[in-house]
Design a protein around this motif. Sequence first.
Motif, PDB file in Angstrom:
ATOM      1  N   PHE A 136      14.893 -10.575   4.070  1.00 38.07           N
ATOM      2  CA  PHE A 136      13.487 -10.627   3.682  1.00 38.07           C
ATOM      3  C   PHE A 136      12.676 -11.431   4.707  1.00 38.07           C
ATOM      4  O   PHE A 136      11.562 -11.049   5.082  1.00 38.07           O
ATOM      5  CB  PHE A 136      13.382 -11.249   2.290  1.00 38.07           C
ATOM      6  CG  PHE A 136      11.999 -11.240   1.678  1.00 38.07           C
ATOM      7  CD1 PHE A 136      11.035 -10.320   2.042  1.00 38.07           C
ATOM      8  CD2 PHE A 136      11.686 -12.160   0.680  1.00 38.07           C
ATOM      9  CE1 PHE A 136       9.763 -10.315   1.454  1.00 38.07           C
ATOM     10  CE2 PHE A 136      10.434 -12.168   0.088  1.00 38.07           C
ATOM     11  CZ  PHE A 136       9.477 -11.251   0.471  1.00 38.07           C
ATOM     12  N   ALA A 137      13.229 -12.537   5.165  1.00 39.98           N
ATOM     13  CA  ALA A 137      12.537 -13.326   6.180  1.00 39.98           C
ATOM     14  C   ALA A 137      12.388 -12.549   7.488  1.00 39.98           C
ATOM     15  O   ALA A 137      11.354 -12.636   8.169  1.00 39.98           O
ATOM     16  CB  ALA A 137      13.288 -14.638   6.424  1.00 39.98           C
ATOM     17  N   LEU A 138      13.412 -11.756   7.839  1.00 36.84           N
ATOM     18  CA  LEU A 138      13.324 -10.933   9.050  1.00 36.84           C
ATOM     19  C   LEU A 138      12.239  -9.867   8.885  1.00 36.84           C
ATOM     20  O   LEU A 138      11.463  -9.608   9.814  1.00 36.84           O
ATOM     21  CB  LEU A 138      14.671 -10.278   9.340  1.00 36.84           C
ATOM     22  CG  LEU A 138      14.738  -9.471  10.644  1.00 36.84           C
ATOM     23  CD1 LEU A 138      14.577 -10.378  11.863  1.00 36.84           C
ATOM     24  CD2 LEU A 138      16.048  -8.686  10.733  1.00 36.84           C
ATOM     25  N   ILE A 139      12.183  -9.243   7.718  1.00 41.25           N
ATOM     26  CA  ILE A 139      11.116  -8.268   7.451  1.00 41.25           C
ATOM     27  C   ILE A 139       9.750  -8.939   7.579  1.00 41.25           C
ATOM     28  O   ILE A 139       8.826  -8.398   8.197  1.00 41.25           O
ATOM     29  CB  ILE A 139      11.298  -7.661   6.045  1.00 41.25           C
ATOM     30  CG1 ILE A 139      12.514  -6.728   6.027  1.00 41.25           C
ATOM     31  CG2 ILE A 139      10.046  -6.896   5.613  1.00 41.25           C
ATOM     32  CD1 ILE A 139      12.914  -6.256   4.634  1.00 41.25           C
ATOM     33  N   THR A 140       9.623 -10.149   7.015  1.00 41.00           N
ATOM     34  CA  THR A 140       8.356 -10.875   7.081  1.00 41.00           C
ATOM     35  C   THR A 140       7.973 -11.177   8.523  1.00 41.00           C
ATOM     36  O   THR A 140       6.803 -11.048   8.913  1.00 41.00           O
ATOM     37  CB  THR A 140       8.465 -12.177   6.263  1.00 41.00           C
ATOM     38  OG1 THR A 140       8.806 -11.856   4.911  1.00 41.00           O
ATOM     39  CG2 THR A 140       7.157 -12.945   6.281  1.00 41.00           C
ATOM     40  N   ILE A 143       6.672  -7.935   9.890  1.00 40.48           N
ATOM     41  CA  ILE A 143       5.358  -7.619   9.313  1.00 40.48           C
ATOM     42  C   ILE A 143       4.277  -8.416  10.031  1.00 40.48           C
ATOM     43  O   ILE A 143       3.236  -7.888  10.431  1.00 40.48           O
ATOM     44  CB  ILE A 143       5.337  -7.914   7.800  1.00 40.48           C
ATOM     45  CG1 ILE A 143       6.242  -6.931   7.041  1.00 40.48           C
ATOM     46  CG2 ILE A 143       3.908  -7.828   7.252  1.00 40.48           C
ATOM     47  CD1 ILE A 143       6.422  -7.283   5.571  1.00 40.48           C
ATOM     48  N   ASP A 144       4.535  -9.717  10.209  1.00 40.37           N
ATOM     49  CA  ASP A 144       3.571 -10.563  10.924  1.00 40.37           C
ATOM     50  C   ASP A 144       3.382 -10.067  12.354  1.00 40.37           C
ATOM     51  O   ASP A 144       2.262 -10.061  12.882  1.00 40.37           O
ATOM     52  CB  ASP A 144       4.045 -12.015  10.927  1.00 40.37           C
ATOM     53  CG  ASP A 144       4.001 -12.663   9.552  1.00 40.37           C
ATOM     54  OD1 ASP A 144       3.404 -12.061   8.626  1.00 40.37           O
ATOM     55  OD2 ASP A 144       4.572 -13.766   9.404  1.00 40.37           O
ATOM     56  N   VAL A 150       3.293  -3.527   6.568  1.00 43.16           N
ATOM     57  CA  VAL A 150       4.574  -3.697   5.873  1.00 43.16           C
ATOM     58  C   VAL A 150       5.549  -2.590   6.253  1.00 43.16           C
ATOM     59  O   VAL A 150       6.742  -2.849   6.487  1.00 43.16           O
ATOM     60  CB  VAL A 150       4.362  -3.753   4.345  1.00 43.16           C
ATOM     61  CG1 VAL A 150       5.707  -3.828   3.621  1.00 43.16           C
ATOM     62  CG2 VAL A 150       3.493  -4.958   3.977  1.00 43.16           C
ATOM     63  N   THR A 151       5.079  -1.364   6.315  1.00 43.76           N
ATOM     64  CA  THR A 151       5.969  -0.253   6.674  1.00 43.76           C
ATOM     65  C   THR A 151       6.590  -0.479   8.048  1.00 43.76           C
ATOM     66  O   THR A 151       7.807  -0.309   8.235  1.00 43.76           O
ATOM     67  CB  THR A 151       5.201   1.080   6.654  1.00 43.76           C
ATOM     68  OG1 THR A 151       4.733   1.335   5.324  1.00 43.76           O
ATOM     69  CG2 THR A 151       6.093   2.234   7.093  1.00 43.76           C
ATOM     70  N   ALA A 152       5.778  -0.880   9.014  1.00 38.72           N
ATOM     71  CA  ALA A 152       6.288  -1.132  10.363  1.00 38.72           C
ATOM     72  C   ALA A 152       7.255  -2.306  10.370  1.00 38.72           C
ATOM     73  O   ALA A 152       8.269  -2.282  11.084  1.00 38.72           O
ATOM     74  CB  ALA A 152       5.132  -1.397  11.326  1.00 38.72           C
TER      75      ALA A 152
END
Length: 286
Positions: A136-140, A143-144, A150-152
């Motif tokens: 989740f942190a990697l996704i965040t 996203i940033d 969010v999709t990217a």
Amino acid sequence: MCRLFGMTSAPSRVTATFWLLDAADSLAVQSRRDPDGTGLGTFTADGEPRVEKQPLPAYADASFATEARERRSETFVAHIRHASTGGLAMVNTHPFSLSGRIFAHNGVIEDLPRLDEELGPYRSAVAGETDSERFFALITKHIDGHGGDVTAGITEAARWVAEHLPIFAVNIVLTTPTELWALRYPDTHQLLVLSRAPDTGRHLEHASPAGTVRVRSGELASAPAVVVASERMDENPAWRPLASGELLHVDAELNVDSAVILDGPPAHPLTLADLGATAAASQASR
């Protein structure tokens, strides 16, 4: 295995009642391994995440999971944890909240030191020990890096993990106050979606065959919704499985789109035989 449930009724804000486990003496509960935690994620009227969760070591707090929880939201996430990494503690229990989003995961990602290295400063956002919260942190982070897309962010994070780390599964549900994303990768575990029409003439009544995650909403007799779950939860023939690598997005107007973002197997696939005893037990189908 862990159980995932996500639902959105956007732009309608609806009331739904959840039971995260059947009664402790039910046959469904007796027929499966005790869960290690349960959690429910919703959003307040002003868009703040509300995460309620509890580790359940030996049913020390079974009442948390079996009591009815009536919540009002546009998006919902529920999770039943069977621990693969991390102890039975609140910080390791799903769902997780970060940067105004809520996230839950079913699967196993290994080589956490390599993942920590890739997280860089975002490692400080991880409070617990799990692979899930790190992902989740990697996704965040991504996203940033994509200006809030969010999709990217999910796409880039999932592709990096698939290329660099040993993977058993990375099925996820991620929500904002008005949108929902779901990813199934690879085809290790099921993840299904149901687009529920508003003219069914009946309230929503979903129950997991495994005796986990039961949800009811009278308002959804007249409003549409999209539901994502790790197993078919009623007799509706419109349930369909996500394909391996398929990322589903439901926007704030309940429009649904999806694309296969990972069209091949992981570079380092894991089997049950490759996992330690605890992780293998957590991923076995029930």
